[in-house]
Design a protein around this motif. Structure first.
Motif, PDB file in Angstrom:
ATOM      1  N   UNK A  64      14.529  -5.403   3.540  1.00 37.66           N
ATOM      2  CA  UNK A  64      13.963  -6.036   2.336  1.00 37.66           C
ATOM      3  C   UNK A  64      15.085  -6.529   1.428  1.00 37.66           C
ATOM      4  N   UNK A  65      16.149  -5.738   1.332  1.00 35.64           N
ATOM      5  CA  UNK A  65      17.258  -6.107   0.441  1.00 35.64           C
ATOM      6  C   UNK A  65      17.952  -7.387   0.911  1.00 35.64           C
ATOM      7  N   UNK A  66      17.792  -7.701   2.213  1.00 38.23           N
ATOM      8  CA  UNK A  66      18.534  -8.858   2.771  1.00 38.23           C
ATOM      9  C   UNK A  66      17.680 -10.106   2.988  1.00 38.23           C
ATOM     10  N   UNK A  67      16.374  -9.958   2.958  1.00 34.23           N
ATOM     11  CA  UNK A  67      15.536 -11.083   3.405  1.00 34.23           C
ATOM     12  C   UNK A  67      15.594 -12.282   2.463  1.00 34.23           C
ATOM     13  N   UNK A  68      15.483 -13.494   3.041  1.00 30.03           N
ATOM     14  CA  UNK A  68      15.407 -14.672   2.176  1.00 30.03           C
ATOM     15  C   UNK A  68      13.982 -15.244   2.181  1.00 30.03           C
ATOM     16  N   UNK A  69      13.026 -14.471   2.655  1.00 26.64           N
ATOM     17  CA  UNK A  69      11.621 -14.912   2.619  1.00 26.64           C
ATOM     18  C   UNK A  69      11.133 -14.932   1.167  1.00 26.64           C
ATOM     19  N   UNK A  70      10.092 -15.711   0.907  1.00 29.34           N
ATOM     20  CA  UNK A  70       9.512 -15.737  -0.453  1.00 29.34           C
ATOM     21  C   UNK A  70       8.468 -14.625  -0.616  1.00 29.34           C
ATOM     22  N   UNK A  71       7.846 -14.265   0.513  1.00 33.78           N
ATOM     23  CA  UNK A  71       6.795 -13.237   0.463  1.00 33.78           C
ATOM     24  C   UNK A  71       7.144 -12.155   1.480  1.00 33.78           C
ATOM     25  N   UNK A  72       7.058 -10.900   1.047  1.00 34.95           N
ATOM     26  CA  UNK A  72       7.223  -9.778   1.986  1.00 34.95           C
ATOM     27  C   UNK A  72       5.851  -9.115   2.137  1.00 34.95           C
ATOM     28  N   UNK A  73       5.348  -9.071   3.372  1.00 32.61           N
ATOM     29  CA  UNK A  73       4.106  -8.332   3.603  1.00 32.61           C
ATOM     30  C   UNK A  73       4.516  -6.991   4.195  1.00 32.61           C
ATOM     31  N   UNK A  74       4.342  -5.940   3.420  1.00 30.31           N
ATOM     32  CA  UNK A  74       4.767  -4.605   3.864  1.00 30.31           C
ATOM     33  C   UNK A  74       3.579  -3.893   4.498  1.00 30.31           C
ATOM     34  N   UNK A  75       3.596  -3.824   5.823  1.00 30.76           N
ATOM     35  CA  UNK A  75       2.549  -3.086   6.528  1.00 30.76           C
ATOM     36  C   UNK A  75       3.018  -1.637   6.617  1.00 30.76           C
ATOM     37  N   UNK A  76       2.626  -0.905   5.616  1.00 25.70           N
ATOM     38  CA  UNK A  76       3.037   0.493   5.502  1.00 25.70           C
ATOM     39  C   UNK A  76       2.332   1.049   4.293  1.00 25.70           C
ATOM     40  N   UNK A  77       2.879   2.092   3.703  1.00 27.13           N
ATOM     41  CA  UNK A  77       2.191   2.699   2.558  1.00 27.13           C
ATOM     42  C   UNK A  77       2.770   2.183   1.237  1.00 27.13           C
ATOM     43  N   UNK A  78       2.069   2.529   0.155  1.00 31.72           N
ATOM     44  CA  UNK A  78       2.326   1.934  -1.159  1.00 31.72           C
ATOM     45  C   UNK A  78       3.782   2.092  -1.611  1.00 31.72           C
ATOM     46  N   UNK A  79       4.375   3.306  -1.417  1.00 29.14           N
ATOM     47  CA  UNK A  79       5.744   3.486  -1.922  1.00 29.14           C
ATOM     48  C   UNK A  79       6.724   2.552  -1.215  1.00 29.14           C
ATOM     49  N   UNK A  80       6.416   2.176   0.036  1.00 31.96           N
ATOM     50  CA  UNK A  80       7.295   1.247   0.766  1.00 31.96           C
ATOM     51  C   UNK A  80       7.233  -0.141   0.123  1.00 31.96           C
ATOM     52  N   UNK A  81       6.021  -0.548  -0.286  1.00 29.89           N
ATOM     53  CA  UNK A  81       5.868  -1.806  -1.006  1.00 29.89           C
ATOM     54  C   UNK A  81       6.603  -1.752  -2.339  1.00 29.89           C
ATOM     55  N   UNK A  82       6.502  -0.625  -3.026  1.00 31.97           N
ATOM     56  CA  UNK A  82       7.194  -0.481  -4.322  1.00 31.97           C
ATOM     57  C   UNK A  82       8.707  -0.604  -4.151  1.00 31.97           C
TER      58      UNK A  82
END
Ligand code: 13P
Ligand code: SF4
Length: 326
Positions: A64-82
């Motif tokens: 996540x720290x490296x991505x140049x995407x505009x949208x990250x879809x985190x398929x995982x649990x809430x703290x991972x999205x946070x």
């Protein structure tokens, strides 16, 4: 336009058109919207298969720290999205179902943890990544099961440390490092349920099998392990070890990737002590389905938001972890 009933449910509950190829549509939307799909090893196999990147908690944060995407879809649990949102505040971070919580993160309410920390002002505070942003905000260094040992050992031996919230992981790190960290008594409802008795029964039936254990399991289960490690570490061990059978004591979603990476080997999910089911699933991770992934990309909702003041405090211990894990 986000409907009121979706907000109440915490996810987009819209039927998928019958005439579409859902997987092709997900990939098409990713391209069109410059979105990246990240998935944890505990999600459904079909969700893992469509992801751009699958990983353990550490790898997902690093990515996540490296991505140049505009949208990250985190398929995982809430703290991972946070965690992703804290690392990439300018990006849109989506988690397909806001109900995907984590019992371990919930076992450490931020206000109670802050009081515990305030009662021990001379301690360095280490928190497992499975915590809310608010708990991370009162933390000095975040760790995952991949780097907890290395980070604890990098601190001078006499440093007083608070470790939260997983008491099993904390106890395990104490036992292998000879530290005496003060533990918060939290736990994961999935990993605490593994039955030592049933694992030993499986071992008797499969004497050549190696036992793989996640360190969130209780001490007696960890003690019989041939390998203790994060999901990524267990996966890599199962691929590289010469054994052909493995008893796996972590959430059973990891078996999907293990079986794909080493189809000639046999992976036996360790069962929980209660109930009759043969494997142990995280009900939160399993809320993330292909249908919800499609709908979240289509409507760009639910988004993860973190209070900027909390995020400003929480990013320091996360960045410290990323720095120390290079
Ligand atoms: P890993 O860091 O090993 O992926 O573990 C995450 C998790 O939620 C374990 O229950
Ligand atoms: Fe949280 Fe346990 Fe599920 Fe991991 S398996 S996400 S620690 S509830």
């Amino acid at each position: 336009m986000v409907e009121k009933k979706w907000v109440e449910k915490g996810y987009v509950d819209e039927p998928i058109p019958a005439d579409i190829d859902i997987k092709a549509e997900i990939r098409r939307m990713c391209k069109e919207k410059n979105a990246v799909i990240m998935a944890h090893y505990y999600t459904e196999g079909e969700v893992q298969d469509i992801a751009d990147f699958i990983g353990d908690s550490l790898a997902l944060a690093q990515k996540a720290a490296q991505t140049d995407a505009d949208i990250i879809v985190m398929c995982g649990v809430h703290f991972m999205g946070e965690t992703n949102k804290i690392l990439c505040p300018q990006k849109k971070v989506l988690v397909p179902d806001l109900n995907a919580s984590c019992s371990l993160a919930e076992s450490c309410p931020a206000d109670e943890f802050a009081k515990f920390v305030a009662d021990h002002p001379d301690h360095t505070v280490i928190s497992y990544v499975n915590t809310t942003a608010a708990t991370k905000a009162v933390t000095d260094i975040v760790v995952t099961s991949s780097n907890a040992r290395q980070i604890v050992e990098s601190l001078p031996k006499d440093t007083p440390i608070i470790f939260g919230p997983d008491q099993n992981l904390g106890g395990y790190i104490n036992s292998i490092t000879g530290r005496n960290m003060l533990l918060w008594h939290g736990g994961c409802h999935v990993h605490e349920k593994f039955s030592l008795e049933k694992i030993l029964e499986l071992k008797a039936q499969h004497p050549g099998a190696k036992i793989l254990v996640h360190p969130e399991c209780k001490g007696p289960v960890v003690k019989v392990a041939d390998k203790v490690g994060s999901t990524a570490a267990l996966l890599s061990y199962s691929i590289n070890d010469e054994a052909t059978e493995f008893i796996v004591a972590t959430e059973s979603g990891i078996l999907h990737e293990m079986q794909k990476a080493a189809p000639q080997k046999t992976f036996i999910p360790a069962p929980p002590s209660d109930g009759t089911c043969a494997c142990n699933e995280c009900n939160y991770m399993k809320l993330i389905t292909l249908k919800k992934l499609y709908n979240t990309l289509k409507h760009e909702w639910p988004t993860i938001e973190v209070d900027p003041e909390v995020a400003q405090k929480a990013i320091r211990p996360i960045n410290r972890m990323l720095e120390m894990s290079k």
